[in-house]
Design an enzyme around this catalytic site. Structure first.
Site, short mmCIF file in Angstrom:
data_model
loop_
_atom_site.label_atom_id
_atom_site.label_comp_id
_atom_site.label_asym_id
_atom_site.label_seq_id
_atom_site.Cartn_x
_atom_site.Cartn_y
_atom_site.Cartn_z
N ASN A 181 47.39 41.09 30.12
CA ASN A 181 46.60 41.27 31.35
C ASN A 181 46.93 42.65 31.90
O ASN A 181 47.98 42.85 32.51
CB ASN A 181 46.98 40.17 32.34
CG ASN A 181 46.14 40.23 33.61
OD1 ASN A 181 45.32 41.13 33.77
ND2 ASN A 181 46.36 39.29 34.50
N LYS A 230 50.82 42.76 32.18
CA LYS A 230 51.60 41.53 31.97
C LYS A 230 51.34 41.06 30.54
O LYS A 230 50.23 41.23 30.02
CB LYS A 230 51.13 40.44 32.94
CG LYS A 230 51.38 40.77 34.38
CD LYS A 230 51.23 39.53 35.25
CE LYS A 230 51.38 39.87 36.71
NZ LYS A 230 50.16 40.42 37.32
N ARG A 271 42.80 39.99 28.77
CA ARG A 271 42.04 39.42 29.88
C ARG A 271 41.14 40.50 30.47
O ARG A 271 41.61 41.61 30.76
CB ARG A 271 43.00 38.91 30.95
CG ARG A 271 42.27 38.43 32.17
CD ARG A 271 43.22 38.10 33.28
NE ARG A 271 42.49 37.63 34.44
CZ ARG A 271 42.68 38.07 35.67
NH1 ARG A 271 43.59 39.00 35.91
NH2 ARG A 271 41.98 37.60 36.66
N HIS A 279 38.04 33.75 37.75
CA HIS A 279 39.01 32.67 37.45
C HIS A 279 38.45 31.70 36.40
O HIS A 279 38.91 30.56 36.31
CB HIS A 279 39.34 31.83 38.70
CG HIS A 279 40.16 32.55 39.73
ND1 HIS A 279 40.10 32.23 41.06
CD2 HIS A 279 41.07 33.54 39.62
CE1 HIS A 279 40.93 33.00 41.74
NE2 HIS A 279 41.53 33.81 40.88
N HIS A 304 41.14 26.31 42.32
CA HIS A 304 42.17 27.28 41.95
C HIS A 304 42.49 28.04 43.23
O HIS A 304 41.75 28.95 43.63
CB HIS A 304 41.63 28.21 40.86
CG HIS A 304 42.55 29.34 40.50
ND1 HIS A 304 43.05 29.53 39.23
CD2 HIS A 304 43.08 30.34 41.24
CE1 HIS A 304 43.85 30.59 39.22
NE2 HIS A 304 43.86 31.11 40.43
N GLY A 309 45.20 30.26 45.10
CA GLY A 309 46.42 31.05 45.08
C GLY A 309 46.19 32.26 45.95
O GLY A 309 45.44 32.18 46.93
N ARG A 338 41.68 38.41 51.20
CA ARG A 338 40.23 38.67 51.14
C ARG A 338 39.47 37.75 52.09
O ARG A 338 39.87 36.62 52.31
CB ARG A 338 39.70 38.42 49.71
CG ARG A 338 40.32 39.31 48.68
CD ARG A 338 39.69 39.09 47.32
NE ARG A 338 40.56 39.57 46.27
CZ ARG A 338 40.82 38.93 45.14
NH1 ARG A 338 40.23 37.78 44.87
NH2 ARG A 338 41.64 39.44 44.25
N ASP A 351 50.96 35.42 52.44
CA ASP A 351 51.64 34.39 51.65
C ASP A 351 51.71 33.10 52.46
O ASP A 351 52.19 33.09 53.60
CB ASP A 351 53.06 34.88 51.30
CG ASP A 351 53.72 33.99 50.27
OD1 ASP A 351 53.80 32.77 50.49
OD2 ASP A 351 54.17 34.53 49.23
N ILE A 384 49.03 28.11 45.58
CA ILE A 384 48.99 27.23 46.76
C ILE A 384 48.73 25.78 46.32
O ILE A 384 49.42 24.87 46.74
CB ILE A 384 47.89 27.71 47.75
CG1 ILE A 384 48.15 29.16 48.18
CG2 ILE A 384 47.82 26.79 48.96
CD1 ILE A 384 47.01 29.80 48.98
N GLY A 385 47.72 25.61 45.48
CA GLY A 385 47.34 24.26 45.06
C GLY A 385 48.46 23.52 44.34
O GLY A 385 48.61 22.30 44.46
N GLU A 386 49.28 24.25 43.59
CA GLU A 386 50.36 23.62 42.85
C GLU A 386 51.60 23.39 43.72
O GLU A 386 52.35 22.44 43.51
CB GLU A 386 50.77 24.50 41.65
CG GLU A 386 49.73 24.54 40.55
CD GLU A 386 49.99 25.63 39.53
OE1 GLU A 386 51.17 25.97 39.29
OE2 GLU A 386 49.01 26.14 38.95
N GLU A 442 46.32 30.32 32.22
CA GLU A 442 45.27 31.18 31.68
C GLU A 442 45.70 31.82 30.36
O GLU A 442 44.89 32.02 29.47
CB GLU A 442 44.93 32.28 32.71
CG GLU A 442 44.21 31.72 33.92
CD GLU A 442 44.29 32.62 35.14
OE1 GLU A 442 45.37 32.65 35.78
OE2 GLU A 442 43.30 33.27 35.46
P1 AMP Z 1 48.90 32.85 42.61
O1 AMP Z 1 48.01 33.99 42.93
O2 AMP Z 1 48.21 31.69 41.99
O3 AMP Z 1 50.14 33.25 41.86
O4 AMP Z 1 49.42 32.30 44.03
C1 AMP Z 1 50.33 33.04 44.81
C2 AMP Z 1 50.32 32.47 46.22
O5 AMP Z 1 50.65 31.07 46.18
C3 AMP Z 1 51.37 33.08 47.12
O6 AMP Z 1 50.88 34.24 47.73
C4 AMP Z 1 51.58 31.98 48.13
O7 AMP Z 1 50.58 32.08 49.13
C5 AMP Z 1 51.34 30.70 47.35
N1 AMP Z 1 52.60 30.05 46.95
C6 AMP Z 1 53.33 30.28 45.85
N2 AMP Z 1 54.43 29.50 45.83
C7 AMP Z 1 54.38 28.73 46.94
C8 AMP Z 1 55.22 27.73 47.50
N3 AMP Z 1 56.34 27.33 46.89
N4 AMP Z 1 54.85 27.17 48.67
C9 AMP Z 1 53.72 27.56 49.29
N5 AMP Z 1 52.89 28.51 48.80
C10 AMP Z 1 53.21 29.10 47.65
#
Ligand code: AMP
Length: 403
Positions: free
Chosen positions: A8, A15, A89, A178, A207, A209, A240, A283, A332-334, A386
């Site tokens: 990526n 990455k 990617r 995505h 998705h 994040g 965004r 975040d 966030i979702g995970e 991914e």
């Molecule tokens: P991603 O772009 O999918 O890697 O998501 C990153 C974002 O997920 C971060 O900026 C946070 O807003 C959120 N995130 C990651 N880890 C956690 C966590 N343990 N608890 C809450 N939010 C998280």
């Protein structure tokens, strides 16, 4: 057994993840960051170890050389010829790509044509491709597009209500993003919860994040997605805006005296949770902490985010004539029980969801069914991957001659 590399490449970063195939075993992963800057570094993780080396990395070619040297030095590969394919990617595939393809002259010409649609990433993808091609001339190179999975949308789901000749002449339409993640999530869910049968499935994939998008998939195929011409559209995100009235651009340029470019930058990098929360962070961990301490702006940011996601869940429920499964994935979702709850509370009555909120509190990054058996729709947390999709396309190309 053979090896493939998922790559990526961004404008100042790269990455990578090396897999042994067909086992899909991750041999190592890492990143090259701040390429061209004085504090450039490269990192590699393997066998539970992590190394980080700060060194001069003037361009991507040097970054790739460092990565490949590390692979042999650390004994991860005996010889670089073991790497049979490199999958890159690519964020924007425009109208040209509905699946992964060989990264050949034709693909390069089309990705070059798409630069105006993705000036941030497309040039970096090309630089990354050339750097790997030079270092591994005998490895197959393929391009895997973030937009490809969404190419099954119908016109009424992707055309913008602008003068039609502008849609056709400038290819100005919704492409989504995505897609590799949504494809992985939808098909993993079909395998794990529908016995592998695509037909008849209605899946809503969230998705969410730092970048966030939702996708509605029927029979395993995308019918609608939230991101638009670019990843700026759709739900509100970390920094965004997501969808807003287009007049906001003109109005704020007039009010502030800023140029369209400056305002566009603000919509991309200073808006969303970051902009509304006002704590110089997009975040969710920071937003949640401050909101729970009583910061009303952060609470508003969180509620606004949840509302936007909930609204699209409702919209896609209608789009599919119902739903069988809702997936929460990405950062966030995970990981964020609080954000999942904020969203689920806003849709549960309308959709007949019954959620085990005690279980929700405990779930972080592990596939879990959050809904109770009496829930009308199953709700799950499913970590996305991914890179493994890129590795799988590399393997298909190496073994069968096509992706
Ligand atoms: P991603 O772009 O999918 O890697 O998501 C990153 C974002 O997920 C971060 O900026 C946070 O807003 C959120 N995130 C990651 N880890 C956690 C966590 N343990 N608890 C809450 N939010 C998280």
């Amino acid at each position: 057994m053979y090896k493939v590399m998922a790559v990526n490449a961004g404008s100042s970063s790269l990455k990578y993840k090396l897999y042994e195939m067909p086992e899909e075993k991750v041999l190592c992963s890492g990143n090259v960051e701040k390429i061209g800057l004085p504090d450039a570094f490269f990192g590699i993780k393997f066998d539970g170890k992590a190394e980080k080396v700060q060194t001069a990395i003037p361009d991507h070619a040097v970054g790739v050389k460092l990565v490949l040297e590390a692979l042999t030095k650390d004994g991860i590969v005996k010889d670089l010829s073991e790497i049979k394919a490199v999958g890159h990617r690519v964020v924007q595939g425009g109208k040209y790509f509905s699946h992964s393809v060989d990264f050949d002259e034709d693909a390069e010409a089309k990705i070059t044509k798409l630069i105006p649609l993705d000036p941030l990433h497309a040039p970096a993808h090309l630089v990354g491709f050339h750097a790997f091609k030079e270092a591994l001339p005998n490895a197959i190179a393929i391009a895997v597009f973030d937009t490809a999975y969404h190419q099954t949308m119908e016109a009424e789901d992707y055309v913008y209500p602008i003068p039609y000749e502008m849609t056709t002449k400038y290819d100005c339409r919704r492409y989504g993003a995505h897609g590799t993640s949504h494809d992985y999530l939808v098909h993993t869910a079909i395998k794990n919860y529908f016995g592998g049968k695509e037909k008849g499935t209605r899946i809503l994939s969230c998705h969410i994040g730092s970048g966030s998008s939702l996708c509605a998939a029927m029979d395993g195929k995308c019918v609608a997605t939230t991101m638009g011409l670019t990843p700026l559209g759709g739900v509100m995100m970390g920094t965004r805006t997501g969808d807003i009235d287009p007049s906001v651009m003109d109005y704020l340029c007039t009010c502030t005296g800023k140029s369209v470019d400056e305002m566009y930058d603000i919509f991309n990098k200073k808006s969303g949770l970051y902009g509304v929360g006002g704590i110089a962070s997009g975040d969710t961990r920071d937003i949640e902490e401050q909101a729970l301490k009583g910061n009303e702006q952060c609470l508003l940011a969180a509620n606004l985010f949840a509302r936007r996601v909930a609204d699209f869940i409702g919209s896609y429920y209608v789009r599919m004539g119902g739903a069988d499964l809702i997936i929460f994935s990405a950062g966030i979702g995970e990981n964020s029980a609080w954000f999942r709850k904020l969203i689920l509370e806003r849709v549960q009555d309308a959709l007949g969801l019954k959620i085990d909120y005690e279980l929700n509190e405990k779930v972080r990054g592990v596939e879990t069914v959050l809904s109770l058996p009496e829930s009308k729709i199953k709700v799950i947390v499913l970590p996305t991957d991914e890179e493994v999709m890129i590795a799988r396309d590399c393997a298909k190309r190496y073994e069968n001659g096509h992706c």
